[in-house]
Scaffold this motif. Sequence first.
Motif, mmCIF file in Angstrom:
data_model
loop_
_atom_site.group_PDB
_atom_site.id
_atom_site.type_symbol
_atom_site.label_atom_id
_atom_site.label_comp_id
_atom_site.label_asym_id
_atom_site.label_seq_id
_atom_site.Cartn_x
_atom_site.Cartn_y
_atom_site.Cartn_z
ATOM 1 N N ASN A 98 -43.243 -135.538 1.383
ATOM 2 C CA ASN A 98 -43.904 -134.715 1.612
ATOM 3 C C ASN A 98 -45.150 -133.876 1.784
ATOM 4 O OD1 ASN A 98 -43.807 -132.122 0.697
ATOM 5 N ND2 ASN A 98 -42.207 -131.528 1.234
ATOM 6 N N GLU A 99 -46.101 -135.116 1.388
ATOM 7 C CA GLU A 99 -47.371 -134.639 1.271
ATOM 8 C C GLU A 99 -47.794 -133.099 0.932
ATOM 9 O OE1 GLU A 99 -50.036 -136.804 1.733
ATOM 10 O OE2 GLU A 99 -48.846 -138.520 1.385
ATOM 11 N N PHE A 100 -46.746 -132.346 0.693
ATOM 12 C CA PHE A 100 -47.026 -131.058 -0.024
ATOM 13 C C PHE A 100 -47.355 -129.892 1.106
ATOM 14 C CE2 PHE A 100 -49.862 -133.041 -2.567
ATOM 15 C CZ PHE A 100 -49.734 -132.552 -4.125
ATOM 16 N N THR A 101 -46.337 -130.057 2.400
ATOM 17 C CA THR A 101 -46.539 -129.492 3.589
ATOM 18 C C THR A 101 -44.938 -128.644 2.502
ATOM 19 O OG1 THR A 101 -44.950 -131.433 4.366
ATOM 20 C CG2 THR A 101 -46.700 -131.105 5.258
ATOM 21 N N ASP A 102 -44.292 -128.908 2.321
ATOM 22 C CA ASP A 102 -43.120 -128.012 1.943
ATOM 23 C C ASP A 102 -42.614 -128.235 -0.159
ATOM 24 O OD1 ASP A 102 -41.099 -126.521 1.088
ATOM 25 O OD2 ASP A 102 -39.819 -127.769 2.537
ATOM 26 N N LEU A 103 -43.499 -127.502 -0.728
ATOM 27 C CA LEU A 103 -44.097 -127.645 -2.435
ATOM 28 C C LEU A 103 -42.960 -127.202 -2.887
ATOM 29 C CD1 LEU A 103 -45.688 -128.855 -4.230
ATOM 30 C CD2 LEU A 103 -46.707 -126.229 -4.738
ATOM 31 N N GLN A 104 -41.996 -125.961 -2.220
ATOM 32 C CA GLN A 104 -40.484 -125.740 -2.679
ATOM 33 C C GLN A 104 -39.717 -126.736 -2.661
ATOM 34 O OE1 GLN A 104 -40.653 -122.178 -4.607
ATOM 35 N NE2 GLN A 104 -42.641 -122.754 -4.196
ATOM 36 N N ARG A 105 -39.555 -127.343 -1.781
ATOM 37 C CA ARG A 105 -38.211 -128.305 -1.767
ATOM 38 C C ARG A 105 -38.659 -129.386 -2.476
ATOM 39 N NH1 ARG A 105 -37.332 -131.526 3.970
ATOM 40 N NH2 ARG A 105 -36.514 -133.184 3.534
ATOM 41 N N SER A 106 -40.061 -130.131 -2.524
ATOM 42 C CA SER A 106 -40.825 -130.686 -3.860
ATOM 43 C C SER A 106 -39.895 -130.202 -5.396
ATOM 44 C CB SER A 106 -41.969 -130.971 -4.047
ATOM 45 O OG SER A 106 -42.355 -131.677 -2.536
ATOM 46 N N ILE A 107 -40.068 -129.034 -5.699
ATOM 47 C CA ILE A 107 -39.579 -128.664 -6.608
ATOM 48 C C ILE A 107 -38.248 -128.752 -6.773
ATOM 49 C CG2 ILE A 107 -40.024 -126.700 -8.275
ATOM 50 C CD1 ILE A 107 -43.086 -126.083 -6.972
ATOM 51 N N LYS A 108 -37.814 -128.560 -6.054
ATOM 52 C CA LYS A 108 -36.188 -127.876 -6.295
ATOM 53 C C LYS A 108 -35.570 -129.797 -5.982
ATOM 54 C CE LYS A 108 -32.520 -126.547 -2.989
ATOM 55 N NZ LYS A 108 -32.010 -127.682 -2.881
ATOM 56 N N ASN A 109 -36.045 -130.413 -5.817
ATOM 57 C CA ASN A 109 -35.414 -132.219 -5.107
ATOM 58 C C ASN A 109 -35.608 -132.288 -6.845
ATOM 59 O OD1 ASN A 109 -34.687 -131.556 -3.161
ATOM 60 N ND2 ASN A 109 -36.414 -133.272 -2.112
ATOM 61 N N LEU A 110 -37.191 -132.481 -7.584
ATOM 62 C CA LEU A 110 -37.363 -132.956 -8.776
ATOM 63 C C LEU A 110 -36.723 -132.453 -10.023
ATOM 64 C CD1 LEU A 110 -41.642 -132.999 -8.980
ATOM 65 C CD2 LEU A 110 -39.866 -135.015 -9.460
#
Length: 497
Positions: free
Chosen positions: A199-211
């Motif tokens: 998501n190219e950092f558009t939703d960093l919180q979501r990336s963190i949650k997924n990781l």
Amino acid sequence: MNQKSATPRDASAVILLNQDESKVLWAQRNPKISFLGGFHAFPGGKTDETDAQIIVKNCADKNLEKFIVCAVRELFEEVGVLLVRGGEKLTKGQRASLHDDLISGRSNFAEILADWNLWIDAEDFFYTGHWTTPKFSPVRFKTRFFIAKCPPKQTPYAAITEMQNIEFIAPKDALVCWAKSEVLIAPPVLISLQELAKNEFTDLQRSIKNLLEKSQNCDGDIEYIELNPHIICFPLRTETLPPATHTNCFIVGRQEFVVIDAASKDEAEQAKLFELVDSLIEKGFVCKEIIVSHLHKDHFGGETVLQDHLRTKFGLEVPVSAHRITAESLQGKVKFQKFIEADELITLKDEAGVNFAIKALLTPGHARGHLCFYDEDLGFLLSSDNVVGAGTVLIAPPEGNMTDYLNSLERMKNLPNLQHLCGSHGSAIFDAKAKIEEYIAHRAEREKQVLEAFQNGAQTAEEIAGVVYQNLNPNIFPLAVKSVEAHLEKLSSNNLI
Ligand SMILES: [Zn+2]
């Protein structure tokens, strides 16, 4: 003679974002480092006993406290970035001087923070989970990953000789470098980049949650390594020669793929491999061949089980193949349906359905029918047992032949576009040519020692081995004798003795 896998050591790593949160910091580890030398990585390293002495403010999860300290300290040590509160009052010169104090051991990190009234705030860090180095590695880390933002007015630099080519890069650009095989990336770094690129950092919180979810779902265990988009390395426990504990099974290709050295006789290990192979087949991908690279017992033993599994589960008939010499040697042990010719091109398809080929190189010396596989497009060599990332290569006559082995190494070294290699044991190697040259030089040095010992009066292979291999573990002395025999054979055929 199964060895235990190395116990993982605690470590932390930082995914450092640039100021506008569009890029992440990565650097290349010095190719000379034994652990993942030449790989691109995030800054990080193992915990220090002083890390636990430092208090982190606003840290809700006390279990993470020392790992946050470790992350901050490693970031400062490796790339000169001081991610602490109160740090904005320091000048660049003062930071450099503190860095010097830390690296030289004049002050430890706790002292630096206390002396300058600096503190670490847990709110500056987002935990994205932990990952453990796969079991096949002689050195292993259980690493906690954190995302953090680079403080304003600080520019990361390669602050220690272990790091080079440091840069902020957009995750999608990092993945392009990887896809072209310009870089090697360790699995947790690759997983992080793939998630952040989504998501190219558009939703960093979501990336963190997924990781975090990805890490928790498998408790940070990494079963296999995507070396590049063509090649997966799947280390499987086998009865191999210590210090190696595993044999690397390779899955090459995607829409059309082959499996090389599905060697493990252990059912639990086989089941792990089947899970991956099944997932590819369930996507509609085709397993074209199951290949045995050479005759040694840590390279066969699971191929027929895999063949049976694919027949029973999917009704597929996948041939087991090897070079004819290997097939003849394994008569009565493995049934082969196909022979691989020297220099045969095995055409495969990648994930997108694009054709590429690996060339089967007959490279005798360690074993007469020994095959390596070369992906010239990506400059990636699967060197089987001729060059390995863990342990040493045994040349034991009459199957082994030192002259043939050195000729094979020369041929491998001169492959067009050669960049990286991965052998059957241990990790991939960034600079393939340098590693092969090192092997050639090592054998030349050994030959010189054998010749000298002979000229000084040692007569039998045992006597020579006693001189050349001093302080050797008695258990492996017979292997050293075999190696000396191989050198003597070569010296004799060159009329040097
Ligand atoms: Zn072997």
